[in-house]
Motif scaffolding. Structure first.
Motif, PDB file in Angstrom:
ATOM      1  N   GLN A 118      -4.724   4.088   7.125  1.00  0.00           N
ATOM      2  CA  GLN A 118      -5.053   2.714   7.508  1.00  0.00           C
ATOM      3  C   GLN A 118      -5.395   2.602   8.999  1.00  0.00           C
ATOM      4  O   GLN A 118      -6.319   1.866   9.366  1.00  0.00           O
ATOM      5  CB  GLN A 118      -3.880   1.779   7.170  1.00  0.00           C
ATOM      6  CG  GLN A 118      -3.448   1.803   5.711  1.00  0.00           C
ATOM      7  CD  GLN A 118      -4.568   1.442   4.758  1.00  0.00           C
ATOM      8  OE1 GLN A 118      -5.449   0.644   5.075  1.00  0.00           O
ATOM      9  NE2 GLN A 118      -4.554   2.028   3.565  1.00  0.00           N
ATOM     10  N   GLN A 130      -5.646  -6.838  11.772  1.00  0.00           N
ATOM     11  CA  GLN A 130      -6.108  -6.058  10.622  1.00  0.00           C
ATOM     12  C   GLN A 130      -5.192  -4.870  10.326  1.00  0.00           C
ATOM     13  O   GLN A 130      -5.018  -4.492   9.156  1.00  0.00           O
ATOM     14  CB  GLN A 130      -7.525  -5.548  10.897  1.00  0.00           C
ATOM     15  CG  GLN A 130      -8.245  -5.015   9.691  1.00  0.00           C
ATOM     16  CD  GLN A 130      -8.689  -6.089   8.721  1.00  0.00           C
ATOM     17  OE1 GLN A 130      -8.464  -5.954   7.536  1.00  0.00           O
ATOM     18  NE2 GLN A 130      -9.318  -7.144   9.225  1.00  0.00           N
ATOM     19  N   HIS A 176      -4.379 -11.803  -2.258  1.00  0.00           N
ATOM     20  CA  HIS A 176      -3.370 -10.768  -2.054  1.00  0.00           C
ATOM     21  C   HIS A 176      -2.001 -11.200  -2.582  1.00  0.00           C
ATOM     22  O   HIS A 176      -1.217 -10.367  -3.027  1.00  0.00           O
ATOM     23  CB  HIS A 176      -3.245 -10.425  -0.575  1.00  0.00           C
ATOM     24  CG  HIS A 176      -4.290  -9.470  -0.092  1.00  0.00           C
ATOM     25  ND1 HIS A 176      -4.309  -8.144  -0.450  1.00  0.00           N
ATOM     26  CD2 HIS A 176      -5.365  -9.649   0.717  1.00  0.00           C
ATOM     27  CE1 HIS A 176      -5.335  -7.543   0.118  1.00  0.00           C
ATOM     28  NE2 HIS A 176      -5.998  -8.431   0.826  1.00  0.00           N
ATOM     29  N   HIS A 200     -12.214  -5.821  -3.266  1.00  0.00           N
ATOM     30  CA  HIS A 200     -11.376  -5.826  -2.073  1.00  0.00           C
ATOM     31  C   HIS A 200     -10.222  -4.829  -2.150  1.00  0.00           C
ATOM     32  O   HIS A 200      -9.850  -4.232  -1.138  1.00  0.00           O
ATOM     33  CB  HIS A 200     -10.853  -7.231  -1.815  1.00  0.00           C
ATOM     34  CG  HIS A 200     -10.267  -7.400  -0.446  1.00  0.00           C
ATOM     35  ND1 HIS A 200     -11.014  -7.267   0.697  1.00  0.00           N
ATOM     36  CD2 HIS A 200      -9.000  -7.644  -0.032  1.00  0.00           C
ATOM     37  CE1 HIS A 200     -10.247  -7.452   1.761  1.00  0.00           C
ATOM     38  NE2 HIS A 200      -9.016  -7.672   1.343  1.00  0.00           N
ATOM     39  N   HIS A 237      -8.901  -1.739   0.412  1.00  0.00           N
ATOM     40  CA  HIS A 237      -7.555  -1.545   0.955  1.00  0.00           C
ATOM     41  C   HIS A 237      -6.965  -0.203   0.559  1.00  0.00           C
ATOM     42  O   HIS A 237      -6.225   0.399   1.329  1.00  0.00           O
ATOM     43  CB  HIS A 237      -6.632  -2.672   0.485  1.00  0.00           C
ATOM     44  CG  HIS A 237      -6.647  -3.853   1.398  1.00  0.00           C
ATOM     45  ND1 HIS A 237      -5.801  -3.960   2.480  1.00  0.00           N
ATOM     46  CD2 HIS A 237      -7.406  -4.963   1.409  1.00  0.00           C
ATOM     47  CE1 HIS A 237      -6.046  -5.097   3.115  1.00  0.00           C
ATOM     48  NE2 HIS A 237      -7.019  -5.721   2.482  1.00  0.00           N
ATOM     49  N   HIS A 272      -3.486  -4.318   6.706  1.00  0.00           N
ATOM     50  CA  HIS A 272      -3.773  -3.156   5.874  1.00  0.00           C
ATOM     51  C   HIS A 272      -2.509  -2.380   5.513  1.00  0.00           C
ATOM     52  O   HIS A 272      -2.409  -1.835   4.406  1.00  0.00           O
ATOM     53  CB  HIS A 272      -4.775  -2.230   6.576  1.00  0.00           C
ATOM     54  CG  HIS A 272      -6.182  -2.495   6.172  1.00  0.00           C
ATOM     55  ND1 HIS A 272      -6.868  -1.694   5.281  1.00  0.00           N
ATOM     56  CD2 HIS A 272      -7.036  -3.493   6.505  1.00  0.00           C
ATOM     57  CE1 HIS A 272      -8.075  -2.179   5.096  1.00  0.00           C
ATOM     58  NE2 HIS A 272      -8.209  -3.267   5.825  1.00  0.00           N
ATOM     59  N   PRO A 326      -0.459  -5.314   2.708  1.00  0.00           N
ATOM     60  CA  PRO A 326      -1.472  -6.258   2.195  1.00  0.00           C
ATOM     61  C   PRO A 326      -0.898  -7.560   1.638  1.00  0.00           C
ATOM     62  O   PRO A 326      -1.593  -8.584   1.646  1.00  0.00           O
ATOM     63  CB  PRO A 326      -2.161  -5.458   1.079  1.00  0.00           C
ATOM     64  CG  PRO A 326      -1.853  -4.035   1.355  1.00  0.00           C
ATOM     65  CD  PRO A 326      -0.538  -4.010   2.038  1.00  0.00           C
ATOM     66  N   PRO A 351      -9.670   2.624   2.789  1.00  0.00           N
ATOM     67  CA  PRO A 351     -10.586   2.014   3.757  1.00  0.00           C
ATOM     68  C   PRO A 351     -11.467   3.032   4.456  1.00  0.00           C
ATOM     69  O   PRO A 351     -11.001   4.103   4.865  1.00  0.00           O
ATOM     70  CB  PRO A 351      -9.635   1.324   4.752  1.00  0.00           C
ATOM     71  CG  PRO A 351      -8.358   2.090   4.638  1.00  0.00           C
ATOM     72  CD  PRO A 351      -8.264   2.497   3.198  1.00  0.00           C
ATOM     73  N   ASP A 363     -14.648   3.228  -0.795  1.00  0.00           N
ATOM     74  CA  ASP A 363     -14.573   1.885  -0.206  1.00  0.00           C
ATOM     75  C   ASP A 363     -15.922   1.198  -0.377  1.00  0.00           C
ATOM     76  O   ASP A 363     -16.904   1.589   0.267  1.00  0.00           O
ATOM     77  CB  ASP A 363     -14.214   1.985   1.275  1.00  0.00           C
ATOM     78  CG  ASP A 363     -14.106   0.623   1.949  1.00  0.00           C
ATOM     79  OD1 ASP A 363     -14.333  -0.397   1.276  1.00  0.00           O
ATOM     80  OD2 ASP A 363     -13.789   0.590   3.157  1.00  0.00           O
ATOM     81  N   THR A 392      -8.917   1.097  10.878  1.00  0.00           N
ATOM     82  CA  THR A 392      -8.775  -0.306  11.283  1.00  0.00           C
ATOM     83  C   THR A 392      -8.357  -0.418  12.741  1.00  0.00           C
ATOM     84  O   THR A 392      -7.756   0.497  13.305  1.00  0.00           O
ATOM     85  CB  THR A 392      -7.709  -1.024  10.423  1.00  0.00           C
ATOM     86  OG1 THR A 392      -6.452  -0.342  10.557  1.00  0.00           O
ATOM     87  CG2 THR A 392      -8.097  -1.055   8.964  1.00  0.00           C
TER      88      THR A 392
END
Length: 439
Positions: free
Chosen positions: A354, A377, A178, A211, A215, A381, A384, A218, A224, A358
């Motif tokens: 998000q 998390q 990230h 990945h 993000h 999210h 990031p 999601p 996703d 999450t």
């Protein structure tokens, strides 16, 4: 087409939100960033993060994900000039009409506050310490066999240590991934390749490709990749499970999925699927640098353990370590997502998108270490590129904003989060069966 007007910099073409929203096909892809309209139809295939992650925002406002993902925005904007085709018309709102404008603006204010507080700045000493602790565990695993022999107990201890190395290196490469993407820092890129390639034996490009889609959208079906096991293996989410049942589709006995999850979920993902797919990915996409880094992992592992336990023992040790890593990885990554809302892309506000996908796990020293701080998390999210040691500082600010807009901010005990994976699979399986039997 859009209206045109003369500006100080020349002729400007104006578009409406309706015109932009129509450009989300294979043949034409537009998006909006800070009121400017970009044509990404051809550029998406050259996008450093992969074509899919940027294409997922075709026909939509990509301002918040653009801000969230890109560290060096000035560098990125230089490459965007040739993609600019116009702006939103003066009468068009800054925020898509379907979204809560006040929520979007408040989140952007929160983002500015987080930046001003320095919460996006990594502590290099912290990450050096995390890397050293991984290297130390790796060394102890080998020393344990070298000095204490190759009987069952030393072998088990070595396997547990190596499994811990793989899990902790996984969280660490996640951090550097990230922090390195869309950044000019060569050190971040180098360390990321070292950790994921040399310490784990996986390609950095594969991680980026998979990945960042997760993000961007999601728990959005077909966007996703983390929920691609629906519907071939599992019926995920309440709405998708019912839809599957009504279509009379049955690839697996989904009403039993909470049971067979223990057989084909945690123990099998990495040793059965990822182990061959990462090589396929690197070769098929001609990622030769990644492949070279991966090979160094297998050379080092073989050199360290074949002299001690032979070829067969080394292969057995390797597969058992992958088995341990897979269990650790699946439980930690899925506890925050599988029990949450899973459906098609609804193009909601960044905060809503998000938060509905999450949840957090309660903070403790063990939970932070065990999950690589992915117990936070929600904060991860929303931001990031925020280094993990700052999540806890941002959490009260996020909670406050969620409370203001009635957005559900969930935080659970660790084992409750684990249990929720199973209970959510059971619930969606039962919903599928009811819909499947419905006449």
């Amino acid at each position: 087409m859009g209206d045109k007007a003369n500006g100080l910099g020349g002729e400007v073409t104006y578009y409406t939100w309706e015109e932009v929203q129509k450009r989300c096909t294979r043949d034409e892809r537009w998006l909006v960033i800070n009121r400017k309209v970009y044509n990404i139809t051809k550029f998406c295939y050259r996008h450093p993060g992969g074509s899919r992650v940027i294409s997922h925002y075709s026909g939509q406002d990509a301002t918040d994900p653009f801000t969230a993902f890109h560290i060096d925005k000035e560098l990125v904007q230089k490459h965007m000039k040739c993609l600019l085709i116009g702006e939103l018309a003066p009468g068009e709102p800054c925020i898509e009409p379907s979204k809560n404008a006040a929520m979007v603006e408040d989140f952007r204010t929160l983002r500015s506050t987080v930046e001003q507080m320095g919460l996006l700045n990594p502590n290099k000493l912290f990450f050096c310490g995390m890397l050293l602790h991984v290297l130390l565990l790796d060394m102890l695993a080998w020393l344990n066999l070298y000095y204490f022999g190759t009987s069952f107990i030393p072998l088990l201890i070595t396997a547990l240590l190596l499994g811990t190395v793989q899990a902790q290196a996984g969280w660490l490469q996640h951090d550097f991934g990230h922090l390195s993407v869309f950044s000019k820092s060569k050190w971040n890129h180098l360390v990321h390749h070292f950790v994921i390639g040399h310490l784990k034996g996986a390609p950095a490009s594969w991680w980026n490709h998979m990945h960042f889609q997760h993000h961007a959208k999601p728990n959005c079906f077909r966007k996703d990749p983390d929920i691609n096991m629906h519907p071939l293996l599992f019926a995920l989410g309440k709405k998708l499970a019912v839809e599957l049942g009504l279509k009379k589709k049955k690839y697996m006995p989904y009403n039993q999925q909470h049971k067979y999850f223990f057989l084909i979920g945690p123990p099998a993902l990495i040793p059965v699927y990822f182990q061959w797919y990462i090589f396929y990915f690197a070769v098929q996409r001609k990622k030769w640098v990644d492949l070279a880094w991966m090979i160094t992992f297998y050379i080092r592992f073989s050199y360290c353990y074949i002299p001690l336990i032979g070829i067969g023992g080394t292969i057995g040790l390797f597969m058992f370590v992958r088995f341990l890593e897979s269990n650790w990885f699946v439980w930690v990554t899925q506890m925050n997502h599988i029990p949450m809302h899973i459906y098609y892309d609804e193009n909601k506000e960044w905060l809503s998108t998000q938060l509905q996908a999450t949840c957090n796990v309660d903070q403790s020293l063990f939970n932070d270490w065990f999950s690589g701080h992915l117990n936070f998390q929600i904060e991860h999210h929303l931001f990031p590129t925020m280094p993990r040691h700052n999540y806890w500082k941002a959490a009260p600010l996020v909670r406050s904003l969620c409370k203001k807009y009635g957005v559900n901010y969930q935080s659970k005990p660790l084992f409750t989060a684990f249990a929720d994976i199973v209970s959510s699979l059971k619930e969606s399986g039962e919903l599928w069966l009811d819909a499947y039997l419905h006449k």
